[in-house]
Design an enzyme around this catalytic site. Sequence first.
Site, PDB file in Angstrom:
ATOM      1  N   THR A   1      35.580  31.735  32.533  1.00  6.31           N
ATOM      2  CA  THR A   1      35.374  32.924  31.710  1.00  6.31           C
ATOM      3  C   THR A   1      36.004  34.151  32.371  1.00  6.31           C
ATOM      4  O   THR A   1      35.736  34.438  33.536  1.00  6.31           O
ATOM      5  CB  THR A   1      33.867  33.175  31.490  1.00  6.31           C
ATOM      6  OG1 THR A   1      33.300  32.025  30.854  1.00  6.31           O
ATOM      7  CG2 THR A   1      33.635  34.411  30.629  1.00  6.31           C
TER       8      THR A   1
ATOM      9  N   ASN B   1      52.186  44.216  54.944  1.00  8.64           N
ATOM     10  CA  ASN B   1      50.906  44.926  54.893  1.00  8.64           C
ATOM     11  C   ASN B   1      50.471  45.522  56.227  1.00  8.64           C
ATOM     12  O   ASN B   1      49.533  46.310  56.274  1.00  8.64           O
ATOM     13  CB  ASN B   1      49.805  43.988  54.384  1.00  8.64           C
ATOM     14  CG  ASN B   1      49.612  42.775  55.274  1.00  8.64           C
ATOM     15  OD1 ASN B   1      50.562  42.060  55.574  1.00  8.64           O
ATOM     16  ND2 ASN B   1      48.383  42.527  55.689  1.00  8.64           N
TER      17      ASN B   1
ATOM     18  N   HIS C   1      42.658  46.210  43.638  1.00  9.96           N
ATOM     19  CA  HIS C   1      42.003  47.104  44.596  1.00  9.96           C
ATOM     20  C   HIS C   1      42.986  47.753  45.568  1.00  9.96           C
ATOM     21  O   HIS C   1      42.597  48.619  46.356  1.00  9.96           O
ATOM     22  CB  HIS C   1      40.903  46.362  45.354  1.00  9.96           C
ATOM     23  CG  HIS C   1      41.368  45.377  46.369  1.00  9.96           C
ATOM     24  ND1 HIS C   1      41.302  45.629  47.723  1.00  9.96           N
ATOM     25  CD2 HIS C   1      41.896  44.137  46.244  1.00  9.96           C
ATOM     26  CE1 HIS C   1      41.763  44.586  48.381  1.00  9.96           C
ATOM     27  NE2 HIS C   1      42.135  43.667  47.511  1.00  9.96           N
TER      28      HIS C   1
ATOM     29  N   CYS D   1      41.880  41.503  56.458  1.00  9.36           N
ATOM     30  CA  CYS D   1      41.484  40.111  56.266  1.00  9.36           C
ATOM     31  C   CYS D   1      41.190  39.423  57.597  1.00  9.36           C
ATOM     32  O   CYS D   1      40.655  38.330  57.623  1.00  9.36           O
ATOM     33  CB  CYS D   1      42.580  39.353  55.514  1.00  9.36           C
ATOM     34  SG  CYS D   1      42.992  40.101  53.933  1.00  9.36           S
TER      35      CYS D   1
ATOM     36  N   GLN E   1      51.199  44.729  48.168  1.00  7.95           N
ATOM     37  CA  GLN E   1      51.278  46.089  48.694  1.00  7.95           C
ATOM     38  C   GLN E   1      52.269  46.964  47.930  1.00  7.95           C
ATOM     39  O   GLN E   1      52.399  48.152  48.250  1.00  7.95           O
ATOM     40  CB  GLN E   1      51.660  46.061  50.181  1.00  7.95           C
ATOM     41  CG  GLN E   1      50.594  45.500  51.096  1.00  7.95           C
ATOM     42  CD  GLN E   1      49.371  46.413  51.246  1.00  7.95           C
ATOM     43  OE1 GLN E   1      49.424  47.603  50.968  1.00  7.95           O
ATOM     44  NE2 GLN E   1      48.266  45.836  51.686  1.00  7.95           N
TER      45      GLN E   1
ATOM     46  N   GLY F   1      45.097  38.731  44.923  1.00  9.87           N
ATOM     47  CA  GLY F   1      46.361  38.280  45.483  1.00  9.87           C
ATOM     48  C   GLY F   1      46.275  36.952  46.202  1.00  9.87           C
ATOM     49  O   GLY F   1      47.192  36.129  46.119  1.00  9.87           O
ATOM     50  N   THR F   2      45.180  36.717  46.922  1.00  7.03           N
ATOM     51  CA  THR F   2      45.049  35.469  47.689  1.00  7.03           C
ATOM     52  C   THR F   2      45.050  34.262  46.769  1.00  7.03           C
ATOM     53  O   THR F   2      45.751  33.269  47.016  1.00  7.03           O
ATOM     54  CB  THR F   2      43.772  35.498  48.553  1.00  7.03           C
ATOM     55  OG1 THR F   2      43.907  36.539  49.531  1.00  7.03           O
ATOM     56  CG2 THR F   2      43.558  34.170  49.259  1.00  7.03           C
TER      57      THR F   2
END
Length: 382
Positions: A238, A152, A202, A331, A180, A71-72
């Site tokens: 890749t 979040n 995740h 975070c 979220q 997401g970041t």
Amino acid sequence: MQKVYLDNAATTQVRDEVIARMQEALAVHYGNPSSTHSFGRSAKTMVEQARKIIAKTLNAQASEIIFTSGGTEADNMILRCAVRDLGVKTIITSRIEHHAVLHTVEELEKEYGISVWYVDLDGVGNPKLDHLEQLLQKEGSKKLVSLMHVNNEIGNIIDIEAVGKLCKANGALFHSDTVQSIGHYPWDVQYVPVDFMTAAAHKFHGPKGIGFAFIRKNSGLKPMIVGGAQERGFRAGTEPFHNIVGLEEAFVKAYEHLEEETKAVKELKRYFVEKVKEEIPGAIFNGLSGDMEKSTYTLANVRLPLDKQKGLMLLFHLDMKGIACSKGSACQSGSDKGSHVLTEILADEELEKPSLRFSFSLYNTKEELDYTVGVLKEFTQG
């Protein structure tokens, strides 16, 4: 000692089916998806299958799904490229966004001299739509609105359809950090007027290090990472094939079982909220997180009736009892700074009381919640 994991807003346990798919990918399908031989073609086919399945579930086009490291990166890419490529001169956001958005717009303000405007919030942390409309109608510069769908830390859910319609009516682009909510709520991007969204595997029982950006067709964005033709030329490098199939498996399972798992996790949150209210007089739920209808079913943020000194020991005490939760976004863990979200919506005297975020998943049980509330009660009243 009992071990209880209640920090699912930070990251989730990986499903067994996801681990199995990833192990197979690592052991069997190890070709580079960009290679033209059979090993590479096999991997490429599975990457594109994952893209198509995700797109179909969101009612998007496959070309609108770009795999990222999470997401970041997706938030950074969308915001930076919108300023660089689309002539965005003003970004409208709120002060309770994830730092992936807030820090990015701060950097863009320094680098490009753009204007950053912050929409007013009501007393529980929701953006005031009348103020957003006023900001959208100011001046004539190209604008982009960035407001997260589910907060979040306090779990508030914004009216994303109303925000999108306001943006469209005023010729502004709309980006939403949906990290979220993707994997937890149904989506139809043909119905919701959003130009850009982000996701991280995740957060819905997939692997770390993989996510995606939804970028509406013909957006005009150009690559932020160059050096190869991967991701249809939009993101060089890749592809982490094993992570992509893990993302696909987690995504598919999340939506296959969405109704039953939502019901189960919602019941866990309801039980936790009621138990806290019953056992710990004076406990208050921050934002709308105690409201089962107006906040996400996945988390609750509770302020406990403790003095500041004792509050400093609370998280450590819970950890010693085997309970994992958070005082804010993971975070910011390791930082002495308090939650920027709570700082924005609470009064100074309210900030003196310690607040914790508990977030739930299908792997939690009511027995774990009983244990957790019992530990909280003992510490609070001891």
